[in-house]
Design a protein around this motif. Structure first.
Motif, mmCIF file in Angstrom:
data_model
loop_
_atom_site.group_PDB
_atom_site.id
_atom_site.type_symbol
_atom_site.label_atom_id
_atom_site.label_comp_id
_atom_site.label_asym_id
_atom_site.label_seq_id
_atom_site.Cartn_x
_atom_site.Cartn_y
_atom_site.Cartn_z
ATOM 1 N N LYS A 32 0.849 -1.186 0.000
ATOM 2 C CA LYS A 32 0.000 0.000 0.000
ATOM 3 C C LYS A 32 0.890 1.243 0.000
ATOM 4 N N ARG A 33 0.642 2.140 -0.944
ATOM 5 C CA ARG A 33 1.426 3.376 -1.032
ATOM 6 C C ARG A 33 1.264 4.176 0.258
ATOM 7 N N TYR A 34 2.364 4.770 0.716
ATOM 8 C CA TYR A 34 2.309 5.606 1.916
ATOM 9 C C TYR A 34 3.159 6.848 1.699
ATOM 10 N N ILE A 35 2.585 8.009 1.977
ATOM 11 C CA ILE A 35 3.295 9.280 1.889
ATOM 12 C C ILE A 35 3.561 9.756 3.312
ATOM 13 N N SER A 43 8.389 7.381 3.108
ATOM 14 C CA SER A 43 7.405 7.288 2.019
ATOM 15 C C SER A 43 7.813 6.127 1.131
ATOM 16 N N PHE A 44 6.821 5.405 0.600
ATOM 17 C CA PHE A 44 7.135 4.328 -0.331
ATOM 18 C C PHE A 44 5.957 4.021 -1.224
ATOM 19 N N GLU A 45 6.266 3.316 -2.313
ATOM 20 C CA GLU A 45 5.279 2.932 -3.319
ATOM 21 C C GLU A 45 5.039 1.419 -3.261
ATOM 22 N N VAL A 46 3.913 0.983 -3.798
ATOM 23 C CA VAL A 46 3.603 -0.445 -3.888
ATOM 24 C C VAL A 46 4.749 -1.149 -4.613
ATOM 25 N N ASP A 48 7.815 -1.610 -3.362
ATOM 26 C CA ASP A 48 9.097 -1.303 -2.725
ATOM 27 C C ASP A 48 9.405 -2.334 -1.641
ATOM 28 N N HIS A 68 14.740 2.561 3.939
ATOM 29 C CA HIS A 68 14.290 2.517 2.548
ATOM 30 C C HIS A 68 15.301 3.335 1.769
#
Length: 80
Positions: A32-35, A43-46, A48, A68
């Motif tokens: 799940k994307r998280y900002i 922060s990361f993208e699906v 990662d 990360h």
């Protein structure tokens, strides 16, 4: 280790040594994307991969400490 509280009132275990040098205890695949909402969050993208360096029991907090890339910070366990 020190026990600190993040910006959402969750308890976190924080190591006094430089966190980038702490070995990972697990790797997590982001689902799940998280900002980041604060300077101490990641922060990361699906898709990662996050290296988990501190994973307190679920009863204490839903936040993990991880790496990360070259960033170290907290992330919600619900995104991985």
């Amino acid at each position: 280790s020190l026990l600190q509280i993040d910006n959402k009132g969750n308890h976190l275990l924080v190591h006094e040594e430089s966190s980038i040098n702490v070995p990972a205890i697990a790797a997590a695949h982001v689902i799940k994307r998280y900002i980041a909402q604060a300077a101490d969050e990641l922060s990361f993208e699906v898709g990662d991969i996050v290296s988990v360096i501190d994973m307190p029991p679920k009863e204490l907090t839903s936040w993990w400490r991880g790496k990360h890339g070259f960033q170290v910070g907290t992330s919600t366990a619900t995104a991985v």
